[in-house]
Scaffold this active site. Structure first.
Site, mmCIF file in Angstrom:
data_model
loop_
_atom_site.group_PDB
_atom_site.id
_atom_site.type_symbol
_atom_site.label_atom_id
_atom_site.label_comp_id
_atom_site.label_asym_id
_atom_site.label_seq_id
_atom_site.Cartn_x
_atom_site.Cartn_y
_atom_site.Cartn_z
ATOM 1 C CE1 TYR A 362 3.220 0.191 13.817
ATOM 2 C CE2 TYR A 362 2.787 1.095 15.987
ATOM 3 C CZ TYR A 362 3.653 0.535 15.075
ATOM 4 O OH TYR A 362 4.954 0.337 15.433
ATOM 5 C CD GLU A 363 2.381 5.028 10.542
ATOM 6 O OE1 GLU A 363 2.655 5.260 9.357
ATOM 7 O OE2 GLU A 363 3.042 5.466 11.501
ATOM 8 N N GLY A 364 -2.681 1.744 9.161
ATOM 9 C CA GLY A 364 -3.471 0.971 8.203
ATOM 10 C C GLY A 364 -3.269 -0.518 8.417
#
Ligand code: CAA
Length: 380
Positions: A362-364
């Site tokens: 997550y978050e890239g």
């Protein structure tokens, strides 16, 4: 160059450590089993100032720096990564997004509540067909004069069920590509905004992750964040800080597993001595300690860059890429050091190993961090 923490930082770290030990540790296995996280604990984190760590006190925040933020995140994540992701999303994506780019009215109406933990925020960018490829937003927001009408689906939204305030990224003009994307503040309960069932996840099971549905959701124009077309840059700038939060979460997960493995290796005996005295285990501990310290340096550097007002796109991406790799690898080692006990829930390391995986996603994803880093390397 000074690597030592200030007295204030040590106090903040110790307060977070104390909270994690006394409030988060009891019940963490049960919360993982039942996929729950009591409101009462969120309120306590709010009371301690953990929900708006870097927000200006005039908006209800704690007015601390990014170093304090990562210290708190590391300590919470050592014990309960479900608690820390709630803190990370609320702080770095929602509070920061509102404080840095919101209007004064938006700050008064929303930030003052999410910074104290009275309300919780969620950040809604990912979609069924737009995860890594974030410019391919299928959710639309059509301009109707004094309001927008939002339609579409958002996936894997942290705090999806629990939040009160949702920052929603949507396409307002497909022809303009990423310049035709906007960010909106949507309140829970707005007609047409439906929260889907909770995802049944591998890790961070106490954190609630949902699909969200928007069916002709009317959002007043004053709820758009920034100038028309600012939404994609809003998401990118906000996520740069978010990645510092997730990097520190990964660091905490790794450090928590390492501390448990070290303690266990000094107690568990095999072949007539504590297992830490066997080189096979001692070398694992040496590698873990070194890798975690290296991750900590990258996390601190990214937080320091933010505090100094330097650009932190690259340092946050490097910190997240490396710390999440360390979290994954070293939690596996912690389970190995625990042997059969490592496979059993009461020893905590199997949970930390499961929790570690999401930090690479997550978050890239790690692959996205490599895009950010390689573009920076080539550009500079
Ligand atoms: N700051 C400011 N502007 C930025 C920026 C940044 N950090 N990064 C990119 N931009 C700008 C670019 O300059 C460009 O603008 P111009 O055309 O005006 O120059 C524009 O944004 C488009 O950039 P790119 O051409 O680089 O866009 P891209 O399509 O190649 O995508 C990407 C870049 C880095 C891959 C991006 O899509 C990305 O970060 N993807 C991953 C998304 C992500 O992290 N999702 C996580 C979901 S949120 C979540 O997980 C929260 C949770 O609940 C835990």
């Amino acid at each position: 160059m000074d690597f030592s923490l200030t007295e204030e930082h040590i106090m903040i770290r110790d307060a977070a450590r104390d909270f994690a030990q006394t409030e988060l540790l009891p019940g963490v296995i049960e919360r993982d089993n039942t996929q729950t996280f009591p409101k009462e604990l969120v309120r306590k984190m709010g009371d301690l100032g953990f929900m708006g760590i870097m927000v200006d006190p005039k908006y209800g925040g704690s007015g601390m720096d990014a170093i304090s933020y990562v210290l708190i995140m590391e300590e919470l994540s050592k014990i309960d990564a479900s608690a820390s992701v709630m803190v990370s999303v609320n702080n770095s994506l929602v509070c920061y997004g509102l404080e840095a780019f919101g209007t004064e009215e938006q700050k008064q109406k929303y930030l003052t509540k999410v910074a104290t933990g009275e309300q919780i925020g969620a950040f809604c960018l990912s979609e069924p067909e737009a995860g890594s490829d974030a410019t391919s937003q299928k959710t639309t927001a059509i301009d109707k004069g004094d309001h927008y009408v939002i339609n579409g689906t958002k996936n894997w939204i942290t705090n999806g069920g629990r939040a009160d305030v949702y920052l929603v990224i949507a396409q307002t003009d497909k022809e303009k590509g990423h310049k035709g994307i906007n960010a909106f503040i949507v309140e829970k309960g707005t007609p047409g905004f439906d929260i889907g069932p909770k995802e049944d996840k591998l890790g961070i099971r106490g954190s609630d992750t949902h699909t969200l549905q928007f069916n002709d959701v009317k959002v007043p124009k004053e709820n758009r964040i920034g100038e028309d077309g600012f939404g994609f840059k809003f998401a990118m700038k906000t996520l740069s800080g978010g990645r510092i939060g997730i990097a520190s979460q990964a660091l905490g997960i790794a450090a928590g597993a390492y501390e448990l493995a070290l303690k266990y290796s000094k107690e568990r005996k095999a072949f007539g001595t504590e297992i830490c005295n066997h080189q096979a285990i001692a070398f694992k501990l040496a590698d873990m300690h070194t890798e975690i310290e290296a991750a900590r340096m990258l996390v601190m550097k990214a937080a320091w860059d933010k505090d100094q007002g330097n650009n932190y796109d690259m340092s946050s991406a490097m910190a997240k890429l490396y710390a999440s790799k360390v979290a994954m690898e070293q939690t596996v080692e912690a389970v190995q050091i625990h042997g059969g006990n490592g496979f059993v829930k009461e020893y905590h390391v199997e949970r930390l190993m499961r929790d570690a995986k999401i930090t690479q996603i997550y978050e890239g994803t790690s692959e996205i961090q490599k895009i950010v880093i390689s573009r920076g390397v080539i550009r500079d």
